[in-house]
Design a protein around this motif. Sequence first.
Motif, PDB file in Angstrom:
ATOM      1  N   TYR A  30       1.135  -0.961   0.356  1.00 59.40           N
ATOM      2  CA  TYR A  30       0.028   0.120  -0.312  1.00 59.40           C
ATOM      3  C   TYR A  30       0.730   1.029  -0.231  1.00 59.40           C
ATOM      4  O   TYR A  30       1.974   1.406   0.898  1.00 59.40           O
ATOM      5  CB  TYR A  30      -1.156   0.226   1.218  1.00 59.40           C
ATOM      6  CG  TYR A  30      -1.836  -1.250   1.419  1.00 59.40           C
ATOM      7  CD1 TYR A  30      -2.775  -1.304   0.408  1.00 59.40           C
ATOM      8  CD2 TYR A  30      -1.389  -1.726   1.550  1.00 59.40           C
ATOM      9  CE1 TYR A  30      -3.593  -2.267   0.090  1.00 59.40           C
ATOM     10  CE2 TYR A  30      -2.374  -3.432   2.142  1.00 59.40           C
ATOM     11  CZ  TYR A  30      -3.624  -3.842   1.448  1.00 59.40           C
ATOM     12  OH  TYR A  30      -4.086  -4.545   1.762  1.00 59.40           O
ATOM     13  N   ASN A  32       1.474   5.111  -0.058  1.00 59.21           N
ATOM     14  CA  ASN A  32       1.325   7.304  -0.133  1.00 59.21           C
ATOM     15  C   ASN A  32       1.693   7.938  -1.238  1.00 59.21           C
ATOM     16  O   ASN A  32       2.794   8.167  -1.054  1.00 59.21           O
ATOM     17  CB  ASN A  32       1.212   6.986   1.253  1.00 59.21           C
ATOM     18  CG  ASN A  32       0.374   6.272   2.599  1.00 59.21           C
ATOM     19  OD1 ASN A  32      -0.771   6.337   2.530  1.00 59.21           O
ATOM     20  ND2 ASN A  32       1.410   6.246   3.254  1.00 59.21           N
ATOM     21  N   SER A  34       1.437  12.117  -2.469  1.00 61.63           N
ATOM     22  CA  SER A  34       0.344  13.381  -2.436  1.00 61.63           C
ATOM     23  C   SER A  34       0.673  14.159  -3.760  1.00 61.63           C
ATOM     24  O   SER A  34       1.936  13.579  -4.756  1.00 61.63           O
ATOM     25  CB  SER A  34       1.502  13.861  -1.719  1.00 61.63           C
ATOM     26  OG  SER A  34       1.354  13.034  -0.229  1.00 61.63           O
ATOM     27  N   GLU A 113     -13.023  11.128   0.615  1.00 62.78           N
ATOM     28  CA  GLU A 113     -12.704  11.488   1.610  1.00 62.78           C
ATOM     29  C   GLU A 113     -12.395  12.949   1.736  1.00 62.78           C
ATOM     30  O   GLU A 113     -11.419  13.651   2.208  1.00 62.78           O
ATOM     31  CB  GLU A 113     -11.874  10.795   2.779  1.00 62.78           C
ATOM     32  CG  GLU A 113     -11.972   9.287   3.131  1.00 62.78           C
ATOM     33  CD  GLU A 113     -11.083   9.061   4.172  1.00 62.78           C
ATOM     34  OE1 GLU A 113     -10.629   8.992   5.113  1.00 62.78           O
ATOM     35  OE2 GLU A 113     -10.274   8.239   3.393  1.00 62.78           O
ATOM     36  N   LYS A 118      -8.552  13.588  -0.001  1.00 66.13           N
ATOM     37  CA  LYS A 118      -7.969  12.248  -0.098  1.00 66.13           C
ATOM     38  C   LYS A 118      -8.738  11.284  -0.259  1.00 66.13           C
ATOM     39  O   LYS A 118      -9.468  11.627   0.130  1.00 66.13           O
ATOM     40  CB  LYS A 118      -6.625  11.686   1.229  1.00 66.13           C
ATOM     41  CG  LYS A 118      -7.606  10.881   2.098  1.00 66.13           C
ATOM     42  CD  LYS A 118      -6.772  10.479   3.271  1.00 66.13           C
ATOM     43  CE  LYS A 118      -7.087   9.734   4.217  1.00 66.13           C
ATOM     44  NZ  LYS A 118      -6.822   8.667   5.335  1.00 66.13           N
ATOM     45  N   VAL A 119      -7.768  10.151  -1.111  1.00 71.43           N
ATOM     46  CA  VAL A 119      -8.949   9.184  -1.478  1.00 71.43           C
ATOM     47  C   VAL A 119      -8.554   8.907  -1.380  1.00 71.43           C
ATOM     48  O   VAL A 119      -7.074   8.409  -0.960  1.00 71.43           O
ATOM     49  CB  VAL A 119      -9.299   9.326  -2.966  1.00 71.43           C
ATOM     50  CG1 VAL A 119      -9.685  10.634  -3.453  1.00 71.43           C
ATOM     51  CG2 VAL A 119      -8.260   9.223  -4.083  1.00 71.43           C
ATOM     52  N   THR A 120      -9.004   6.774  -1.327  1.00 76.61           N
ATOM     53  CA  THR A 120      -8.240   5.625  -1.552  1.00 76.61           C
ATOM     54  C   THR A 120      -8.534   4.941  -2.284  1.00 76.61           C
ATOM     55  O   THR A 120     -10.109   4.986  -2.238  1.00 76.61           O
ATOM     56  CB  THR A 120      -8.976   4.540  -0.116  1.00 76.61           C
ATOM     57  OG1 THR A 120      -8.367   5.667   0.899  1.00 76.61           O
ATOM     58  CG2 THR A 120      -8.768   3.897   0.330  1.00 76.61           C
ATOM     59  N   SER A 121      -7.544   4.461  -3.283  1.00 74.46           N
ATOM     60  CA  SER A 121      -7.840   3.370  -4.851  1.00 74.46           C
ATOM     61  C   SER A 121      -8.131   1.995  -4.044  1.00 74.46           C
ATOM     62  O   SER A 121      -8.169   1.232  -2.841  1.00 74.46           O
ATOM     63  CB  SER A 121      -6.321   3.280  -4.814  1.00 74.46           C
ATOM     64  OG  SER A 121      -6.146   2.177  -4.607  1.00 74.46           O
ATOM     65  N   GLY A 124      -6.188  -0.072  -2.357  1.00 73.45           N
ATOM     66  CA  GLY A 124      -5.552   0.086  -1.179  1.00 73.45           C
ATOM     67  C   GLY A 124      -4.255   1.774  -1.044  1.00 73.45           C
ATOM     68  O   GLY A 124      -4.412   1.283  -0.089  1.00 73.45           O
ATOM     69  N   HIS A 125      -4.686   1.966  -2.516  1.00 75.56           N
ATOM     70  CA  HIS A 125      -3.507   3.197  -2.414  1.00 75.56           C
ATOM     71  C   HIS A 125      -3.948   4.351  -2.089  1.00 75.56           C
ATOM     72  O   HIS A 125      -5.177   4.589  -2.004  1.00 75.56           O
ATOM     73  CB  HIS A 125      -2.859   3.375  -3.533  1.00 75.56           C
ATOM     74  CG  HIS A 125      -1.902   2.144  -4.484  1.00 75.56           C
ATOM     75  ND1 HIS A 125      -1.003   1.598  -3.614  1.00 75.56           N
ATOM     76  CD2 HIS A 125      -2.201   1.515  -5.160  1.00 75.56           C
ATOM     77  CE1 HIS A 125      -0.781   0.758  -4.200  1.00 75.56           C
ATOM     78  NE2 HIS A 125      -1.851   0.550  -5.249  1.00 75.56           N
ATOM     79  N   THR A 126      -3.167   5.496  -0.706  1.00 74.11           N
ATOM     80  CA  THR A 126      -3.705   6.924  -0.523  1.00 74.11           C
ATOM     81  C   THR A 126      -3.419   7.217  -1.071  1.00 74.11           C
ATOM     82  O   THR A 126      -2.064   7.521  -1.426  1.00 74.11           O
ATOM     83  CB  THR A 126      -3.894   7.198   0.970  1.00 74.11           C
ATOM     84  OG1 THR A 126      -4.249   5.892   2.215  1.00 74.11           O
ATOM     85  CG2 THR A 126      -3.871   8.228   1.793  1.00 74.11           C
ATOM     86  N   ASN A 128      -3.539  11.877  -1.574  1.00 72.75           N
ATOM     87  CA  ASN A 128      -3.516  13.373  -0.738  1.00 72.75           C
ATOM     88  C   ASN A 128      -4.011  13.981  -1.666  1.00 72.75           C
ATOM     89  O   ASN A 128      -2.338  14.569  -2.638  1.00 72.75           O
ATOM     90  CB  ASN A 128      -2.453  13.407  -0.190  1.00 72.75           C
ATOM     91  CG  ASN A 128      -2.913  12.654   2.012  1.00 72.75           C
ATOM     92  OD1 ASN A 128      -3.289  12.113   2.074  1.00 72.75           O
ATOM     93  ND2 ASN A 128      -1.871  11.647   1.837  1.00 72.75           N
TER      94      ASN A 128
END
Length: 445
Positions: A30, A32, A34, A113, A118-121, A124-126, A128
């Motif tokens: 996972y 993260n 930005s 969100e 932010k979003v989550t794929s 499961g990746h985040t 920002n």
Amino acid sequence: MNMNSVLRVFKSKRYSSPALRQFSMSSTRYDNHSCKFLVIGGGTAGCAISSKISNSYGSDGVIVLEPNNLHYYQPLFTLIGAGIKKLDSSHKEMKSVLPKKAKWIKDSVAVFEPEANKVTSNEGHTINYEYMIISTGLQLNFNAIPGLEEALNDDDSKVCSIYSPKYVTKTWTSMKDLNGGNLIFTYPNSPVKCPGAPQKIMYLAEDYFRNVSNRNDVNITYNSSLGVIFGVKKYADALWKIVKKRDINVNLRRNLIEVKPDTSEAVFQNLDNLDEKFTVKYDLLHVTPPMGPSKALLNAKSVTNASGFVEVNKSTMQHVKFPNIFALGDCTDSPNSKTAAAAAAQSCVVEKNLKSLLNKKSLDAVYDGYASCPLVTSRNRCVLAEFDYSLNPMETFPFNQAKERLSMYIMKKDAMPLLYWNVMTKGYWNGPEIMRKIFNPFKFN
């Protein structure tokens, strides 16, 4: 060597063997991410706006979240379904279409969100972001009509649709193989991308049987859920004349609710009297599927309306609640016709208003609802409909565009694909407003 020594060897090699890595407790990494600008969707609208932003703000500031390997020029599907163009001419590799300065994450959004930026794929990746542009388009809901997917996937059935690359070539095959009978074309009770396409393929089918096969052996019917044949009166009047002249039956407020492939029957419902249903035999059935927002948007209650469409100011395309979010294309609740031309005009407005927002200035760029629909009526004629939010014509050329013209057909068939691939997807096309200003002093109807 004892067990402790073995473990020390394994640790020192960091389990570098691929075979050993398969035994990890989790096979997913996972990440993260930005970025300054996050674009959700790499279709027509997403590609246009991500290219514009990348051109303005350089590299490393834009992330595009898009799951598909191929980018399709969907307006070409009508001509593919009529055997005029080939499917291969309608797509390119996604990596060659998205802007080189942007970072492409091959995934789709699962959770929005916006309060946390932010979003989550789905993997499961985040991600920002500082600013987000949503351009997820419309989802085709073939499974919303019982029996439809079964019929589409059966090569022996005469059920087809130009709305998916999976089924578009079957439309031409079914048309060629038909010797006669009932041809039925449908328009669903839902928002539709390119609302003129269900009629275009019908006109092209009629033209094929009139000029190549035996028109007297086929009965052509258009069953639409709408109360009008077209939303703009000027073009609707022209289309009514065409269907009457070419002996095409039109039934309004009829919605397809079931397909029975075993008996070659289609079931329709009268939308003005829901208890009234019609079962009709077909020899060829072209279905425009119901469409709607993606699952992620349907679950994103804070950014969408009750139907799952992103809530925006229809003039600025800025979200009504979150000022750092914009949206464009088919996924918004903006009350314009959902076309590629609309996305082009909106992308210009979004780009300008993003710049204004960054510079703490008022958002002065305004989208007027411009949309365009080249209504192909034969293999050498087209009616070019252009209009605004109020469904008033906004014609570009200095002649009456409600008339069928060879020049408009050539533009649709040959010029528009070149414009799309070489100008619009690169962020340089904002619609024909400049051309309209040039021609307007000389325009007549």
